[in-house]
Motif scaffolding. Structure first.
Motif, PDB file in Angstrom:
ATOM      1  N   GLN A 288       0.804  -1.216   0.000  1.00 21.97           N
ATOM      2  CA  GLN A 288       0.000   0.000   0.000  1.00 21.97           C
ATOM      3  C   GLN A 288       0.842   1.274   0.000  1.00 21.97           C
ATOM      4  O   GLN A 288       0.351   2.349  -0.352  1.00 21.97           O
ATOM      5  CB  GLN A 288      -0.922   0.003   1.223  1.00 21.97           C
ATOM      6  N   VAL A 289       2.081   1.158   0.425  1.00 20.07           N
ATOM      7  CA  VAL A 289       2.991   2.301   0.497  1.00 20.07           C
ATOM      8  C   VAL A 289       4.292   1.923  -0.197  1.00 20.07           C
ATOM      9  O   VAL A 289       4.804   0.808  -0.026  1.00 20.07           O
ATOM     10  CB  VAL A 289       3.255   2.709   1.965  1.00 20.07           C
ATOM     11  N   ASP A 290       4.843   2.859  -0.976  1.00 20.57           N
ATOM     12  CA  ASP A 290       6.073   2.585  -1.717  1.00 20.57           C
ATOM     13  C   ASP A 290       7.332   2.967  -0.940  1.00 20.57           C
ATOM     14  O   ASP A 290       8.388   2.346  -1.106  1.00 20.57           O
ATOM     15  CB  ASP A 290       6.065   3.363  -3.041  1.00 20.57           C
ATOM     16  N   ALA A 291       7.227   4.014  -0.127  1.00 20.64           N
ATOM     17  CA  ALA A 291       8.406   4.509   0.579  1.00 20.64           C
ATOM     18  C   ALA A 291       7.973   5.243   1.840  1.00 20.64           C
ATOM     19  O   ALA A 291       6.802   5.623   1.989  1.00 20.64           O
ATOM     20  CB  ALA A 291       9.209   5.448  -0.329  1.00 20.64           C
ATOM     21  N   ALA A 292       8.923   5.446   2.740  1.00 21.49           N
ATOM     22  CA  ALA A 292       8.607   6.123   3.993  1.00 21.49           C
ATOM     23  C   ALA A 292       9.772   6.983   4.445  1.00 21.49           C
ATOM     24  O   ALA A 292      10.936   6.574   4.342  1.00 21.49           O
ATOM     25  CB  ALA A 292       8.270   5.101   5.073  1.00 21.49           C
ATOM     26  N   PHE A 293       9.435   8.178   4.920  1.00 17.64           N
ATOM     27  CA  PHE A 293      10.412   9.023   5.591  1.00 17.64           C
ATOM     28  C   PHE A 293      10.525   8.551   7.039  1.00 17.64           C
ATOM     29  O   PHE A 293       9.515   8.401   7.735  1.00 17.64           O
ATOM     30  CB  PHE A 293       9.976  10.488   5.581  1.00 17.64           C
ATOM     31  N   VAL A 294      11.746   8.357   7.476  1.00 17.35           N
ATOM     32  CA  VAL A 294      12.012   7.962   8.860  1.00 17.35           C
ATOM     33  C   VAL A 294      13.166   8.826   9.348  1.00 17.35           C
ATOM     34  O   VAL A 294      14.252   8.794   8.765  1.00 17.35           O
ATOM     35  CB  VAL A 294      12.388   6.467   8.957  1.00 17.35           C
ATOM     36  N   THR A 295      12.942   9.601  10.371  1.00 16.33           N
ATOM     37  CA  THR A 295      14.019  10.420  10.938  1.00 16.33           C
ATOM     38  C   THR A 295      14.243   9.966  12.367  1.00 16.33           C
ATOM     39  O   THR A 295      13.390  10.176  13.228  1.00 16.33           O
ATOM     40  CB  THR A 295      13.667  11.921  10.895  1.00 16.33           C
ATOM     41  N   SER A 296      15.373   9.312  12.599  1.00 18.28           N
ATOM     42  CA  SER A 296      15.647   8.773  13.930  1.00 18.28           C
ATOM     43  C   SER A 296      17.128   8.449  14.031  1.00 18.28           C
ATOM     44  O   SER A 296      17.886   8.605  13.077  1.00 18.28           O
ATOM     45  CB  SER A 296      14.818   7.510  14.187  1.00 18.28           C
TER      46      SER A 296
END
Length: 343
Positions: A210-218
Protein backbone atom coordinates in the motif's frame (compact mmCIF):
# COMPACT_ATOMS: atom_id res chain seq x y z
CA UNK A 1 8.31 3.04 35.70
CA UNK A 2 4.83 3.51 34.27
CA UNK A 3 3.93 3.71 30.61
CA UNK A 4 1.65 6.08 28.65
CA UNK A 5 0.35 8.02 31.61
CA UNK A 6 -2.47 10.35 30.46
CA UNK A 7 -1.67 14.05 30.54
CA UNK A 8 -4.43 14.84 33.03
CA UNK A 9 -2.75 12.59 35.60
CA UNK A 10 0.38 14.69 35.32
CA UNK A 11 -1.63 17.87 35.81
CA UNK A 12 -3.33 16.42 38.88
CA UNK A 13 -0.14 15.29 40.55
CA UNK A 14 1.61 18.58 39.73
CA UNK A 15 -1.26 20.52 41.30
CA UNK A 16 -0.98 18.33 44.38
CA UNK A 17 2.76 18.94 44.57
CA UNK A 18 2.34 22.68 44.16
CA UNK A 19 -0.39 22.79 46.79
CA UNK A 20 1.79 20.87 49.21
CA UNK A 21 4.77 23.11 48.49
CA UNK A 22 2.69 26.26 48.98
CA UNK A 23 1.27 24.98 52.24
CA UNK A 24 4.72 24.10 53.55
CA UNK A 25 6.05 27.51 52.58
CA UNK A 26 3.15 29.25 54.30
CA UNK A 27 3.74 27.31 57.50
CA UNK A 28 7.44 28.11 57.43
CA UNK A 29 6.81 31.85 56.93
CA UNK A 30 4.26 31.84 59.72
CA UNK A 31 6.64 30.09 62.08
CA UNK A 32 9.39 32.57 61.26
CA UNK A 33 7.11 35.58 61.66
CA UNK A 34 7.19 36.40 57.96
CA UNK A 35 4.99 39.29 56.93
CA UNK A 36 3.63 40.62 53.70
CA UNK A 37 7.10 41.54 52.52
CA UNK A 38 8.48 38.03 53.00
CA UNK A 39 9.40 35.74 50.13
CA UNK A 40 10.56 32.21 49.51
CA UNK A 41 13.97 31.06 48.33
CA UNK A 42 14.48 32.18 44.76
CA UNK A 43 15.21 29.64 42.05
CA UNK A 44 18.14 29.91 39.67
CA UNK A 45 17.72 32.22 36.69
CA UNK A 46 15.23 30.66 34.33
CA UNK A 47 14.40 27.83 36.73
CA UNK A 48 11.12 27.14 38.48
CA UNK A 49 10.36 25.67 41.88
CA UNK A 50 9.23 22.10 41.20
CA UNK A 51 11.33 19.20 42.41
CA UNK A 52 11.94 15.88 40.63
CA UNK A 53 9.29 13.90 42.52
CA UNK A 54 7.12 13.37 39.44
CA UNK A 55 8.64 13.02 35.98
CA UNK A 56 6.67 12.32 32.82
CA UNK A 57 8.86 11.76 29.77
CA UNK A 58 7.31 12.51 26.38
CA UNK A 59 8.97 10.31 23.75
CA UNK A 60 7.58 9.08 20.43
CA UNK A 61 6.09 5.96 18.91
CA UNK A 62 6.86 2.72 20.72
CA UNK A 63 8.99 1.49 17.80
CA UNK A 64 11.18 4.61 17.74
CA UNK A 65 14.49 5.42 19.41
CA UNK A 66 12.97 8.18 21.58
CA UNK A 67 10.76 5.65 23.32
CA UNK A 68 13.57 3.19 23.96
CA UNK A 69 15.95 5.82 25.33
CA UNK A 70 13.11 7.43 27.30
CA UNK A 71 12.30 4.14 29.00
CA UNK A 72 15.89 3.85 30.22
CA UNK A 73 15.89 7.48 31.40
CA UNK A 74 12.71 6.75 33.33
CA UNK A 75 14.27 3.77 35.07
CA UNK A 76 17.43 5.70 35.93
CA UNK A 77 15.50 8.56 37.52
CA UNK A 78 13.26 6.17 39.46
CA UNK A 79 16.21 4.14 40.74
CA UNK A 80 18.54 7.03 41.57
CA UNK A 81 16.25 9.88 42.58
CA UNK A 82 13.21 7.93 43.72
CA UNK A 83 11.10 9.82 41.18
CA UNK A 84 7.63 8.64 40.26
CA UNK A 85 8.27 8.33 36.53
CA UNK A 86 6.22 7.51 33.47
CA UNK A 87 6.97 7.21 29.76
CA UNK A 88 4.41 8.66 27.38
CA UNK A 89 4.19 7.39 23.81
CA UNK A 90 3.43 10.37 21.55
CA UNK A 91 3.51 11.67 18.01
CA UNK A 92 7.01 12.97 18.87
CA UNK A 93 8.53 16.44 18.43
CA UNK A 94 5.62 18.86 17.96
CA UNK A 95 3.33 17.06 20.39
CA UNK A 96 6.18 16.77 22.88
CA UNK A 97 6.87 20.50 22.73
CA UNK A 98 3.19 21.20 23.35
CA UNK A 99 3.16 18.76 26.26
CA UNK A 100 6.16 20.29 27.98
CA UNK A 101 5.02 23.88 27.52
CA UNK A 102 1.51 23.06 28.76
CA UNK A 103 2.90 21.48 31.92
CA UNK A 104 1.98 17.91 31.00
CA UNK A 105 5.55 16.61 30.80
CA UNK A 106 8.79 17.34 32.62
CA UNK A 107 11.17 15.87 30.03
CA UNK A 108 10.62 15.59 26.28
CA UNK A 109 12.57 14.58 23.21
CA UNK A 110 12.35 16.88 20.20
CA UNK A 111 14.28 17.55 17.03
CA UNK A 112 16.31 20.70 16.63
CA UNK A 113 14.20 22.05 13.79
CA UNK A 114 10.91 21.66 15.65
CA UNK A 115 12.39 23.30 18.74
CA UNK A 116 13.65 26.24 16.68
CA UNK A 117 10.28 26.67 14.99
CA UNK A 118 8.49 26.57 18.35
CA UNK A 119 10.62 29.39 19.73
CA UNK A 120 10.23 31.46 16.55
CA UNK A 121 6.54 30.78 15.95
CA UNK A 122 7.25 29.42 12.47
CA UNK A 123 6.70 26.17 10.58
CA UNK A 124 4.40 23.86 12.54
CA UNK A 125 4.00 26.68 15.08
CA UNK A 126 3.21 29.38 12.52
CA UNK A 127 0.78 31.95 13.87
CA UNK A 128 1.22 30.77 17.44
CA UNK A 129 2.84 32.57 20.33
CA UNK A 130 6.57 31.71 20.45
CA UNK A 131 7.22 29.13 23.13
CA UNK A 132 9.72 29.33 25.97
CA UNK A 133 11.88 26.22 25.93
CA UNK A 134 14.84 24.99 27.93
CA UNK A 135 16.99 21.91 27.47
CA UNK A 136 19.41 19.67 29.24
CA UNK A 137 21.29 19.54 25.94
CA UNK A 138 21.66 17.85 22.57
CA UNK A 139 21.62 14.09 22.87
CA UNK A 140 22.52 12.33 19.62
CA UNK A 141 22.01 12.91 15.92
CA UNK A 142 18.92 11.88 14.05
CA UNK A 143 19.40 10.67 10.48
CA UNK A 144 16.94 11.44 7.71
CA UNK A 145 16.23 7.98 6.32
CA UNK A 146 14.04 7.40 3.28
CA UNK A 147 13.33 3.71 2.89
CA UNK A 148 11.72 2.35 -0.28
CA UNK A 149 10.66 -1.05 -1.52
CA UNK A 150 13.31 -2.22 -4.00
CA UNK A 151 10.71 -2.99 -6.67
CA UNK A 152 9.22 0.54 -6.48
CA UNK A 153 11.96 1.96 -8.70
CA UNK A 154 12.84 4.77 -6.27
CA UNK A 155 16.52 5.60 -6.45
CA UNK A 156 16.35 9.33 -5.78
CA UNK A 157 14.11 11.81 -4.00
CA UNK A 158 12.78 12.93 -7.38
CA UNK A 159 11.63 9.33 -7.99
CA UNK A 160 9.07 9.72 -5.18
CA UNK A 161 6.88 11.57 -7.69
CA UNK A 162 3.69 9.65 -8.42
CA UNK A 163 4.25 7.18 -5.56
CA UNK A 164 2.55 6.64 -2.21
CA UNK A 165 4.82 7.86 0.56
CA UNK A 166 4.53 7.84 4.34
CA UNK A 167 5.69 11.18 5.72
CA UNK A 168 5.28 10.37 9.42
CA UNK A 169 2.59 11.34 11.90
CA UNK A 170 1.01 14.75 11.28
CA UNK A 171 3.23 17.49 12.72
CA UNK A 172 5.83 15.01 13.95
CA UNK A 173 9.50 15.85 13.57
CA UNK A 174 9.58 13.35 10.72
CA UNK A 175 6.86 15.20 8.87
CA UNK A 176 8.58 18.55 9.42
CA UNK A 177 11.75 17.07 7.95
CA UNK A 178 9.88 15.59 5.01
CA UNK A 179 8.42 18.99 4.07
CA UNK A 180 11.78 20.72 4.41
CA UNK A 181 13.68 18.09 2.44
CA UNK A 182 11.13 18.09 -0.36
CA UNK A 183 11.22 21.89 -0.64
CA UNK A 184 14.99 21.73 -1.16
CA UNK A 185 14.35 19.49 -4.17
CA UNK A 186 11.54 21.71 -5.50
CA UNK A 187 8.96 19.12 -4.54
CA UNK A 188 5.93 18.98 -2.25
CA UNK A 189 3.19 16.60 -1.15
CA UNK A 190 1.38 17.56 -4.37
CA UNK A 191 3.90 15.39 -6.23
CA UNK A 192 2.81 12.13 -4.59
CA UNK A 193 0.17 10.59 -2.35
CA UNK A 194 1.14 11.37 1.23
CA UNK A 195 0.16 9.06 4.08
CA UNK A 196 0.58 10.19 7.69
CA UNK A 197 1.75 7.02 9.39
CA UNK A 198 3.86 6.00 12.34
CA UNK A 199 7.02 4.01 11.68
CA UNK A 200 5.42 0.66 12.40
CA UNK A 201 2.28 1.48 10.39
CA UNK A 202 4.38 2.62 7.44
CA UNK A 203 6.40 -0.59 7.44
CA UNK A 204 3.24 -2.72 7.63
CA UNK A 205 1.74 -0.82 4.69
CA UNK A 206 4.95 -1.19 2.71
CA UNK A 207 4.82 -4.95 3.21
CA UNK A 208 1.17 -4.97 2.12
CA UNK A 209 1.99 -3.07 -1.06
CA UNK A 210 0.00 0.00 0.00
CA UNK A 211 2.99 2.30 0.50
CA UNK A 212 6.07 2.58 -1.72
CA UNK A 213 8.41 4.51 0.58
CA UNK A 214 8.61 6.12 3.99
CA UNK A 215 10.41 9.02 5.59
CA UNK A 216 12.01 7.96 8.86
CA UNK A 217 14.02 10.42 10.94
CA UNK A 218 15.65 8.77 13.93
CA UNK A 219 18.87 7.47 15.36
CA UNK A 220 20.56 4.46 13.81
CA UNK A 221 19.32 1.85 13.47
CA UNK A 222 15.59 2.43 13.47
CA UNK A 223 13.91 -0.78 14.62
CA UNK A 224 11.08 -0.56 12.08
CA UNK A 225 13.47 -0.09 9.15
CA UNK A 226 15.70 -2.83 10.55
CA UNK A 227 12.67 -5.09 10.67
CA UNK A 228 11.66 -4.68 7.03
CA UNK A 229 15.24 -4.69 5.75
CA UNK A 230 15.76 -8.08 7.35
CA UNK A 231 12.81 -9.67 5.52
CA UNK A 232 12.31 -7.64 2.32
CA UNK A 233 14.44 -6.05 -0.36
CA UNK A 234 14.54 -2.33 0.36
CA UNK A 235 16.61 0.63 -0.77
CA UNK A 236 17.71 3.55 1.37
CA UNK A 237 17.24 6.61 -0.83
CA UNK A 238 20.08 9.15 -0.64
CA UNK A 239 19.72 12.79 0.34
CA UNK A 240 22.41 14.17 -1.93
CA UNK A 241 23.29 16.59 -4.71
CA UNK A 242 22.15 20.20 -4.93
CA UNK A 243 19.16 19.58 -2.69
CA UNK A 244 21.37 18.39 0.12
CA UNK A 245 23.65 21.40 -0.26
CA UNK A 246 20.62 23.69 -0.14
CA UNK A 247 19.58 22.12 3.16
CA UNK A 248 23.06 22.48 4.65
CA UNK A 249 23.36 26.09 3.49
CA UNK A 250 19.87 27.14 4.59
CA UNK A 251 19.49 25.53 8.00
CA UNK A 252 22.11 25.71 10.71
CA UNK A 253 20.82 22.65 12.53
CA UNK A 254 21.33 20.23 9.61
CA UNK A 255 24.61 18.34 9.36
CA UNK A 256 26.32 16.25 6.69
CA UNK A 257 26.04 12.54 7.36
CA UNK A 258 25.82 9.07 5.90
CA UNK A 259 24.14 5.80 6.80
CA UNK A 260 26.75 3.02 6.94
CA UNK A 261 26.07 0.18 4.50
CA UNK A 262 25.94 -2.49 7.19
CA UNK A 263 23.14 -0.83 9.16
CA UNK A 264 20.41 -1.96 6.73
CA UNK A 265 22.44 -4.32 4.51
CA UNK A 266 22.93 -1.88 1.65
CA UNK A 267 25.70 -2.20 -0.95
CA UNK A 268 27.36 1.07 0.08
CA UNK A 269 27.08 3.94 2.54
CA UNK A 270 24.14 6.22 1.78
CA UNK A 271 24.42 10.01 1.88
CA UNK A 272 21.95 11.91 4.04
CA UNK A 273 21.63 14.78 6.47
CA UNK A 274 21.60 14.70 10.25
CA UNK A 275 19.73 16.78 12.78
CA UNK A 276 20.37 16.92 16.53
CA UNK A 277 17.66 15.89 18.92
CA UNK A 278 17.26 17.76 22.15
CA UNK A 279 16.24 16.64 25.61
CA UNK A 280 13.85 19.41 26.63
CA UNK A 281 13.15 20.06 30.29
CA UNK A 282 10.28 21.90 31.91
CA UNK A 283 11.00 25.49 32.87
CA UNK A 284 8.95 24.78 36.01
CA UNK A 285 11.64 22.48 37.40
CA UNK A 286 14.09 24.05 39.84
CA UNK A 287 17.79 24.42 39.22
CA UNK A 288 18.56 21.75 41.82
CA UNK A 289 16.04 19.32 40.34
CA UNK A 290 17.49 19.64 36.83
CA UNK A 291 21.02 19.42 38.21
CA UNK A 292 20.10 16.10 39.86
CA UNK A 293 18.41 14.79 36.71
CA UNK A 294 21.42 15.75 34.58
CA UNK A 295 23.85 14.18 37.04
CA UNK A 296 21.82 10.98 37.14
CA UNK A 297 22.04 10.61 33.37
CA UNK A 298 25.60 11.74 32.74
CA UNK A 299 27.22 10.16 35.79
CA UNK A 300 26.05 6.78 34.49
CA UNK A 301 26.60 7.00 30.75
CA UNK A 302 27.12 3.26 30.44
CA UNK A 303 23.48 2.66 31.34
CA UNK A 304 22.27 5.45 29.08
CA UNK A 305 24.40 4.20 26.17
CA UNK A 306 23.01 0.69 26.58
CA UNK A 307 19.47 1.92 25.88
CA UNK A 308 20.06 2.01 22.10
CA UNK A 309 22.96 2.08 19.66
CA UNK A 310 22.18 5.72 18.83
CA UNK A 311 22.52 6.69 22.49
CA UNK A 312 26.18 5.66 22.43
CA UNK A 313 26.91 9.08 20.91
CA UNK A 314 25.69 10.95 24.00
CA UNK A 315 28.60 12.67 25.76
CA UNK A 316 29.01 15.77 27.96
CA UNK A 317 31.31 17.28 25.34
CA UNK A 318 28.62 17.27 22.62
CA UNK A 319 25.63 18.62 24.56
CA UNK A 320 25.92 22.04 22.93
CA UNK A 321 26.42 20.82 19.34
CA UNK A 322 23.53 22.08 17.24
CA UNK A 323 21.74 23.25 20.39
CA UNK A 324 19.48 26.20 19.59
CA UNK A 325 17.49 25.98 22.84
CA UNK A 326 18.74 27.73 26.02
CA UNK A 327 20.27 25.32 28.49
CA UNK A 328 18.49 25.06 31.84
CA UNK A 329 20.62 26.58 34.63
CA UNK A 330 20.62 23.27 36.50
CA UNK A 331 22.11 21.44 33.53
CA UNK A 332 24.54 24.27 32.93
CA UNK A 333 25.79 24.09 36.52
CA UNK A 334 26.37 20.34 36.22
CA UNK A 335 28.32 20.56 32.94
CA UNK A 336 30.42 23.49 34.14
CA UNK A 337 31.40 21.44 37.20
CA UNK A 338 32.53 18.71 34.78
CA UNK A 339 34.75 21.22 32.99
CA UNK A 340 32.56 21.37 29.89
CA UNK A 341 32.44 24.72 28.10
CA UNK A 342 28.72 25.39 27.68
CA UNK A 343 29.15 29.08 26.83
Amino acid sequence: MRVTTPAHTTRTRRATALTASAAAAALLLSACGGGSGGGGESAGEGGGDLDASFITIATGGSSGVYYQVGATVSEMLADNLGSDTSVQSTGASVENINLITSGDAELAFAQGDASTQAMEGTGAFDGKEPKELMAIGSMYNQYVQIVAMADAGIESIEDLAGKTVSVGDINSGVELNARTVLEAYDMSYDDFTADYLSYSEAIDQMRNGQVDAAFVTSGLPNSAVLDISSTDDVDIVPVDGDGKQTLLDSYGYFGDGSIPADVYEQDADVETITIPNVLLVSTELSEDAVYDITATLFDDLDTLHASHNAAADITPETVTEGLTVPMHPGAQRYFEEQGVDVG
